[in-house]
Design a protein around this motif. Structure first.
Motif, PDB file in Angstrom:
ATOM      1  N   LYS A 135      -9.246  11.466  -8.122  1.00  0.00           N
ATOM      2  CA  LYS A 135      -9.837  10.198  -7.685  1.00  0.00           C
ATOM      3  C   LYS A 135      -9.661   9.059  -8.695  1.00  0.00           C
ATOM      4  CE  LYS A 135     -12.532   9.641  -4.487  1.00  0.00           C
ATOM      5  NZ  LYS A 135     -12.289   9.072  -3.147  1.00  0.00           N
ATOM      6  N   VAL A 136      -9.702   9.394  -9.975  1.00  0.00           N
ATOM      7  CA  VAL A 136      -9.642   8.324 -10.982  1.00  0.00           C
ATOM      8  C   VAL A 136      -8.223   8.148 -11.513  1.00  0.00           C
ATOM      9  CG1 VAL A 136     -10.587   7.513 -13.183  1.00  0.00           C
ATOM     10  CG2 VAL A 136     -12.050   8.740 -11.582  1.00  0.00           C
ATOM     11  N   SER A 137      -7.557   9.265 -11.836  1.00  0.00           N
ATOM     12  CA  SER A 137      -6.214   9.145 -12.405  1.00  0.00           C
ATOM     13  C   SER A 137      -5.134   9.052 -11.337  1.00  0.00           C
ATOM     14  CB  SER A 137      -5.926  10.347 -13.302  1.00  0.00           C
ATOM     15  OG  SER A 137      -6.958  10.508 -14.232  1.00  0.00           O
ATOM     16  N   GLY A 138      -5.463   9.429 -10.106  1.00  0.00           N
ATOM     17  CA  GLY A 138      -4.498   9.292  -9.007  1.00  0.00           C
ATOM     18  C   GLY A 138      -3.374  10.321  -9.047  1.00  0.00           C
ATOM     19  N   LEU A 139      -3.622  11.469  -9.631  1.00  0.00           N
ATOM     20  CA  LEU A 139      -2.603  12.517  -9.672  1.00  0.00           C
ATOM     21  C   LEU A 139      -2.463  13.176  -8.301  1.00  0.00           C
ATOM     22  CD1 LEU A 139      -2.716  12.193 -12.765  1.00  0.00           C
ATOM     23  CD2 LEU A 139      -2.827  14.652 -12.970  1.00  0.00           C
ATOM     24  N   THR A 140      -1.294  13.749  -8.050  1.00  0.00           N
ATOM     25  CA  THR A 140      -1.105  14.478  -6.791  1.00  0.00           C
ATOM     26  C   THR A 140      -1.690  15.886  -6.950  1.00  0.00           C
ATOM     27  OG1 THR A 140       1.012  15.370  -7.494  1.00  0.00           O
ATOM     28  CG2 THR A 140       1.064  13.258  -6.336  1.00  0.00           C
ATOM     29  N   LEU A 141      -1.857  16.574  -5.819  1.00  0.00           N
ATOM     30  CA  LEU A 141      -2.392  17.946  -5.864  1.00  0.00           C
ATOM     31  C   LEU A 141      -1.508  18.853  -6.716  1.00  0.00           C
ATOM     32  CD1 LEU A 141      -3.379  18.342  -2.117  1.00  0.00           C
ATOM     33  CD2 LEU A 141      -4.966  18.377  -4.026  1.00  0.00           C
ATOM     34  N   GLU A 142      -0.201  18.660  -6.604  1.00  0.00           N
ATOM     35  CA  GLU A 142       0.744  19.490  -7.360  1.00  0.00           C
ATOM     36  C   GLU A 142       0.597  19.232  -8.866  1.00  0.00           C
ATOM     37  OE1 GLU A 142       1.568  17.788  -4.626  1.00  0.00           O
ATOM     38  OE2 GLU A 142       2.013  19.466  -3.277  1.00  0.00           O
ATOM     39  N   GLU A 143       0.425  17.943  -9.214  1.00  0.00           N
ATOM     40  CA  GLU A 143       0.280  17.600 -10.636  1.00  0.00           C
ATOM     41  C   GLU A 143      -1.019  18.180 -11.201  1.00  0.00           C
ATOM     42  OE1 GLU A 143       2.761  13.412 -11.101  1.00  0.00           O
ATOM     43  OE2 GLU A 143       0.740  13.341 -10.260  1.00  0.00           O
ATOM     44  N   ALA A 146      -0.591  21.875 -11.757  1.00  0.00           N
ATOM     45  CA  ALA A 146       0.175  22.180 -12.979  1.00  0.00           C
ATOM     46  C   ALA A 146      -0.681  21.953 -14.219  1.00  0.00           C
ATOM     47  CB  ALA A 146       1.431  21.315 -13.041  1.00  0.00           C
ATOM     48  N   ALA A 147      -1.457  20.878 -14.223  1.00  0.00           N
ATOM     49  CA  ALA A 147      -2.276  20.564 -15.407  1.00  0.00           C
ATOM     50  C   ALA A 147      -3.384  21.583 -15.618  1.00  0.00           C
ATOM     51  CB  ALA A 147      -2.864  19.166 -15.282  1.00  0.00           C
ATOM     52  N   THR A 148      -3.908  22.117 -14.515  1.00  0.00           N
ATOM     53  CA  THR A 148      -5.038  23.047 -14.634  1.00  0.00           C
ATOM     54  C   THR A 148      -4.615  24.514 -14.548  1.00  0.00           C
ATOM     55  OG1 THR A 148      -5.451  22.814 -12.270  1.00  0.00           O
ATOM     56  CG2 THR A 148      -6.765  21.433 -13.728  1.00  0.00           C
ATOM     57  N   ARG A 149      -3.314  24.759 -14.472  1.00  0.00           N
ATOM     58  CA  ARG A 149      -2.759  26.125 -14.399  1.00  0.00           C
ATOM     59  C   ARG A 149      -3.332  26.915 -13.233  1.00  0.00           C
ATOM     60  NH1 ARG A 149      -1.927  28.638 -20.327  1.00  0.00           N
ATOM     61  NH2 ARG A 149      -1.447  30.387 -19.053  1.00  0.00           N
ATOM     62  N   THR A 150      -3.489  26.223 -12.094  1.00  0.00           N
ATOM     63  CA  THR A 150      -3.947  26.929 -10.895  1.00  0.00           C
ATOM     64  C   THR A 150      -2.990  26.609  -9.746  1.00  0.00           C
ATOM     65  OG1 THR A 150      -5.400  25.064 -10.457  1.00  0.00           O
ATOM     66  CG2 THR A 150      -6.429  26.998 -11.431  1.00  0.00           C
ATOM     67  N   SER A 151      -3.295  27.131  -8.570  1.00  0.00           N
ATOM     68  CA  SER A 151      -2.445  26.859  -7.410  1.00  0.00           C
ATOM     69  C   SER A 151      -2.951  25.610  -6.688  1.00  0.00           C
ATOM     70  CB  SER A 151      -2.475  28.049  -6.459  1.00  0.00           C
ATOM     71  OG  SER A 151      -3.791  28.235  -6.003  1.00  0.00           O
ATOM     72  N   VAL A 152      -2.098  25.045  -5.825  1.00  0.00           N
ATOM     73  CA  VAL A 152      -2.490  23.867  -5.044  1.00  0.00           C
ATOM     74  C   VAL A 152      -3.694  24.203  -4.161  1.00  0.00           C
ATOM     75  CG1 VAL A 152      -1.716  22.269  -3.230  1.00  0.00           C
ATOM     76  CG2 VAL A 152      -0.195  22.835  -5.107  1.00  0.00           C
ATOM     77  N   GLY A 153      -3.701  25.417  -3.604  1.00  0.00           N
ATOM     78  CA  GLY A 153      -4.815  25.848  -2.749  1.00  0.00           C
ATOM     79  C   GLY A 153      -6.136  25.845  -3.511  1.00  0.00           C
ATOM     80  N   ALA A 154      -6.083  26.328  -4.745  1.00  0.00           N
ATOM     81  CA  ALA A 154      -7.313  26.370  -5.559  1.00  0.00           C
ATOM     82  C   ALA A 154      -7.799  24.952  -5.872  1.00  0.00           C
ATOM     83  CB  ALA A 154      -7.050  27.135  -6.846  1.00  0.00           C
ATOM     84  N   VAL A 155      -6.847  24.040  -6.106  1.00  0.00           N
ATOM     85  CA  VAL A 155      -7.226  22.643  -6.385  1.00  0.00           C
ATOM     86  C   VAL A 155      -7.894  22.027  -5.158  1.00  0.00           C
ATOM     87  CG1 VAL A 155      -6.333  20.332  -6.922  1.00  0.00           C
ATOM     88  CG2 VAL A 155      -5.421  22.306  -8.112  1.00  0.00           C
TER      89      VAL A 155
END
Lengths: 179, 230
Positions: A135-143, A146-155
């Motif tokens: 919401k604040v940094s505007g990153l995509t789900l994929e980004e 990658a940053a949190t070392r989890t899957s897109v589904g988990a995000v």
């Protein structure tokens, strides 16, 4: 056309002073917001921002061009945030209570920033950082994944739960603000 | 604050800016310490380099104390034992290469599971290759092997510490566990080349204790009591 963050990062690795300065100017505000959302205090967020830059500078050879630079940076920012949290907890655990507090000038902080910090503070850390990155940094789900070392589904799941919790919190009046 | 829309709440945060003085300080500090660096090689290249360093260090440690184990083993035993050790070393080195790069994709297998699998492979290989469970002078000779293995693992740990500092461990526990297991494996390989006692009981109890000891010290390091910093 202004160079991309990835190009600036590559030139920064090559020792280009202008690129390093441009990169500091380009990304510092969004990382400051990320840290501010996490800790809710401007001075503390600026300390974390400075720590982030020093750690990133030391680890700059671990960026492999042309990979996206933001997930790499946010992975470092998460580590800085966790270390900062542990440091604060460690110090506050050993603080001695005083009878009378000395007068310290409190820096001005916007009301909404403080209120949002109160809400965010009530989320689990993993949901807090996901919501800030999205919401604040505007990153995509994929980004974010990658940053949190989890899957897109988990995000997606964490973001959904965080939105639900935030909505229910925002409907209630705020009690016991820590500020 | 009632019935606040989440968008409006985030708008305030999106508009927040750090103080120009602090950004200037960061800019000056970064620019002042600037020198060119080469990006890390690919995970595969880094893991291969680490495995090559692993072999060199183990052989360099084993030569001064003589390669008695190498000459005592049959060719088949030597090949199978070396293959198992090098496979474990390469897998651990590859994992370490992944761990030191922030923002790497998520891992399907945890570092602890990987290390446990490595131990299982080593134990199974030892049990199959050296099916002799005699325990003559078990403790006396075993302690000597444990000391040699641990002494060889220390320079390996130092080397891996330097490698880890090239990047950044975003998951400190996983990175340190992997590095400790890899450093301990240097001790295992050195002992495989040096120790002429080819009994499963001795190798399982004393040679594989070297990485176990390295892991125990890492766990103690991670869980150490913290001293307040201010």
């Amino acid at each position: 056309m202004s160079p991309s963050l990835e190009q600036l990062m590559t030139r920064y690795q090559q020792g280009d002073r202008e690129a390093a300065e441009a990169l500091v100017d380009a990304v510092s505000p969004q990382f400051f917001r990320f840290f501010l959302g996490c800790v809710g205090d401007r001075a503390h967020a600026e300390d974390l921002l400075q720590d982030f830059w020093l750690r990133m500078h030391a680890a700059r050879r671990s960026y492999r061009p042309p990979a996206p630079v933001l997930p790499w940076m946010y992975a470092i920012a998460r580590r800085v945030r966790v270390d900062g949290y542990r440091r604060t907890k460690r110090v506050s655990g050993h603080e001695v209570q005083m009878d009378e507090l000395p007068e310290v000038p409190v820096p001005a902080q916007r009301k909404d920033e403080r209120e949002l910090a109160v809400f965010l503070e009530q989320l689990p850390e993993s949901q807090q950082e996901v919501i800030l990155m999205l919401k604040v940094s505007g990153l995509t789900l994929e980004e974010v994944a990658a940053a949190t070392r989890t899957s897109v589904g988990a995000v997606k799941q964490k973001a959904h739960r965080a939105y639900e919790r935030l909505r229910s919190l925002m409907r209630k009046p705020v009690h016991g603000s820590p500020f | 604050m009632e019935a606040h829309s989440d968008g409006a709440a985030f708008d305030e945060l999106r508009a927040a800016e750090p103080s120009p003085a602090r950004v200037d300080a960061i800019r000056n500090r970064i620019a002042g310490e600037l020198r060119p660096v080469r990006p890390l090689p690919s995970n595969r290249a880094l893991a291969s380099a680490l495995t090559a360093a692993f072999v060199c260090l183990s052989v360099a440690c084993a030569i001064p104390i003589r390669l008695k184990g190498y000459y005592a083993m049959t060719k088949a035993q030597m090949l199978a034992d070396c293959a198992a050790i090098l496979l474990c070393a390469f897998v651990l080195a590859f994992r370490l290469a992944q761990e030191i790069v922030p923002g790497a994709p998520p891992k399907r297998v945890s570092a602890a599971s990987l290390v446990a699998a490595g131990f299982a492979v080593m134990a199974a290989t030892t049990a199959l290759l050296f099916p002799d469970y005699s325990t003559a002078q078990f403790v006396q000779k075993g302690l000597r092997c444990l000391t040699i293995g641990t002494l060889c693992a220390i320079p390996a740990a130092g080397l891996l510490w330097r490698v880890m500092r090239l990047g950044m461990l975003t998951d400190r526990a996983s990175g340190l566990v992997t590095a400790a297991a890899l450093a301990g494996m240097v001790g295992v390989f050195t002992l495989a080349l040096h120790c002429p006692i080819l009994t499963a009981a001795h190798i399982l109890a004393w040679h594989l204790t070297v990485p176990a000891l390295a892991l125990a010290s890492v766990v103690l390091f991670i869980r150490r009591p913290r001293i307040p910093t201010a």
